[in-house]
Scaffold this active site. Structure first.
Site, mmCIF file in Angstrom:
data_model
loop_
_atom_site.group_PDB
_atom_site.id
_atom_site.type_symbol
_atom_site.label_atom_id
_atom_site.label_comp_id
_atom_site.label_asym_id
_atom_site.label_seq_id
_atom_site.Cartn_x
_atom_site.Cartn_y
_atom_site.Cartn_z
ATOM 1 N N ASN A 154 0.863 -1.183 0.000
ATOM 2 C CA ASN A 154 0.000 0.000 0.000
ATOM 3 C C ASN A 154 0.902 1.236 0.000
ATOM 4 O O ASN A 154 1.466 1.594 1.024
ATOM 5 C CB ASN A 154 -0.903 -0.026 1.250
ATOM 6 C CG ASN A 154 -1.768 1.216 1.359
ATOM 7 O OD1 ASN A 154 -1.822 2.034 0.427
ATOM 8 N ND2 ASN A 154 -2.441 1.372 2.487
ATOM 9 N N LYS A 193 0.145 4.241 -0.265
ATOM 10 C CA LYS A 193 -0.501 5.441 0.300
ATOM 11 C C LYS A 193 -0.255 6.632 -0.636
ATOM 12 O O LYS A 193 -0.230 6.438 -1.851
ATOM 13 C CB LYS A 193 -0.013 5.678 1.733
ATOM 14 C CG LYS A 193 -0.184 4.409 2.592
ATOM 15 C CD LYS A 193 0.069 4.593 4.045
ATOM 16 C CE LYS A 193 -0.137 3.262 4.771
ATOM 17 N NZ LYS A 193 0.055 3.365 6.213
ATOM 18 N N HIS A 197 -9.526 1.175 5.634
ATOM 19 C CA HIS A 197 -8.217 1.486 6.225
ATOM 20 C C HIS A 197 -8.407 2.529 7.324
ATOM 21 O O HIS A 197 -9.199 3.462 7.165
ATOM 22 C CB HIS A 197 -7.258 1.998 5.142
ATOM 23 C CG HIS A 197 -5.832 1.971 5.608
ATOM 24 N ND1 HIS A 197 -5.342 2.881 6.514
ATOM 25 C CD2 HIS A 197 -4.808 1.132 5.320
ATOM 26 C CE1 HIS A 197 -4.056 2.596 6.749
ATOM 27 N NE2 HIS A 197 -3.714 1.540 6.039
ATOM 28 N N GLU A 221 -6.669 4.949 8.183
ATOM 29 C CA GLU A 221 -6.392 6.333 7.756
ATOM 30 C C GLU A 221 -7.611 6.952 7.083
ATOM 31 O O GLU A 221 -7.845 8.147 7.182
ATOM 32 C CB GLU A 221 -5.164 6.351 6.830
ATOM 33 C CG GLU A 221 -3.889 6.057 7.618
ATOM 34 C CD GLU A 221 -2.746 5.500 6.790
ATOM 35 O OE1 GLU A 221 -2.817 5.510 5.550
ATOM 36 O OE2 GLU A 221 -1.770 5.024 7.408
ATOM 37 N N GLU A 266 -4.877 -4.593 11.040
ATOM 38 C CA GLU A 266 -3.858 -3.553 11.150
ATOM 39 C C GLU A 266 -4.066 -2.771 12.446
ATOM 40 O O GLU A 266 -4.841 -1.798 12.469
ATOM 41 C CB GLU A 266 -3.963 -2.577 9.973
ATOM 42 C CG GLU A 266 -3.687 -3.195 8.624
ATOM 43 C CD GLU A 266 -3.174 -2.152 7.625
ATOM 44 O OE1 GLU A 266 -2.129 -2.414 7.017
ATOM 45 O OE2 GLU A 266 -3.798 -1.088 7.485
ATOM 46 N N GLY A 306 2.939 2.647 10.779
ATOM 47 C CA GLY A 306 3.888 3.743 10.576
ATOM 48 C C GLY A 306 4.653 4.141 11.830
ATOM 49 O O GLY A 306 5.303 5.180 11.861
ATOM 50 N N SER A 361 3.851 -1.732 10.425
ATOM 51 C CA SER A 361 5.305 -1.803 10.609
ATOM 52 C C SER A 361 5.877 -3.188 10.294
ATOM 53 O O SER A 361 6.850 -3.625 10.907
ATOM 54 C CB SER A 361 5.706 -1.366 12.017
ATOM 55 O OG SER A 361 5.357 -0.009 12.219
HETATM 56 P P1 13P Z 1 3.251 0.641 7.640
HETATM 57 O O1 13P Z 1 3.752 -0.664 7.073
HETATM 58 O O2 13P Z 1 3.962 1.828 7.094
HETATM 59 O O3 13P Z 1 3.197 0.597 9.143
HETATM 60 O O4 13P Z 1 1.729 0.802 7.142
HETATM 61 C C1 13P Z 1 0.869 -0.258 7.280
HETATM 62 C C2 13P Z 1 -0.377 0.063 6.548
HETATM 63 O O5 13P Z 1 -1.128 0.936 6.959
HETATM 64 C C3 13P Z 1 -0.656 -0.662 5.306
HETATM 65 O O6 13P Z 1 -1.940 -0.421 4.857
#
Ligand code: 13P
Length: 251
Positions: A9, A11, A96, A98, A168, A174, A214
């Protein structure tokens, strides 16, 4: 047996050139074996070109990071599931954290998006996860059960086969703070038991469950060695070809 799958992903990252280079380096890597499905989820603006590359390569596919809850019409800036499907994209990520947090996506909106996706032949990668306060208050199992009950568990069994679930934990996204492989396995096994209960054991044993948060080249092997973890939804580490290739090879 369930297949193995790793989803990158991206982003809201990468220039056009960086995106092209990343896809070329990974799709032309000779060190990958052919047992793992590799999925790129680029920003919409690159989806057409990444999809064209993936269509020519076995085991590579693409995901959209979002889709509209509307089917078509006067919705400036939106991208419909039908448009995504027309690029021969296989998946769409829905739910997600976010999007839930920064764009106020409620269960109602997620359900509308999911219906659009499934109606237009897209498979859904549905995300769930608790925040740090919920984890520390030991509410994580309840929270995940609630998130799934109010969304994907409303689907009938016929549609549920097109769903992949990504666990997640928000506190791991992150942050560099991964869930331990035991914590992740514990939650994945719980999610599988919920699917068994809501649908049946066959559906539970066939549903793909991904871990995200992560996940990187150093911890992927341990996470992926767990019985109920079928792969990863990778953010930061999917932006670097050698890290992402290491993750893909971590089964
Ligand atoms: P990270 O791997 O950067 O922690 O992000 C995970 C994520 O949100 C994947 O959708």
């Amino acid at each position: 047996m369930r297949k193995k799958i790793v989803v990158g992903n991206w982003k809201m990252n990468l220039s056009r050139k960086e995106a092209d280079d990343l896809v070329r380096e990974i799709s032309q890597s000779t060190s990958l074996d052919n047992n793992t499905e590799i999925v790129f989820a680029p920003p919409f603006i690159y989806l057409d070109s990444v999809s064209s590359v993936c269509l020519n390569r076995q085991f590579f596919s693409t995901a959209a990071q979002n889709c509209s809850s509307y089917s078509n019409g006067a919705y400036t800036g939106e991208i419909s599931a039908q448009m995504i499907d027309s690029l021969e994209v296989k998946y769409v990520i829905i739910g997600h954290s976010e999007r839930r947090q920064n764009f106020n996506e409620t269960d109602k909106v997620l359900n509308l998006k999911m219906n659009q996706a499934l109606k237009n032949n897209l498979n859904v990668i549905f995300c769930c996860g608790e925040d740090i306060n919920q984890r520390e208050a030991n509410q994580h199992f309840d929270i995940i059960e609630k998130q799934l009950s109010s969304t994907i568990f409303k689907l009938d069994i016929h549609n549920f086969k097109d769903i992949i679930i990504a666990y997640e934990p928000i506190w791991a996204i992150g942050t560099g703070k991964t869930a331990s492989s035991d914590q992740a396995q514990e939650m994945h096994s719980f999610i599988r038991s919920l699917i068994d209960k809501r649908y049946d054991n066959k559906t539970g044993s066939l549903t793909l469950l991904l871990y995200g948060g992560s996940c990187n080249a150093s911890n992927a092997y341990e996470l992926f060695s767990k019985e109920d973890i079928d792969g990863g939804l990778i953010g930061g580490a999917s932006l670097n070809s050698s890290d992402f290739i290491s993750i893909i090879k971590s089964f």
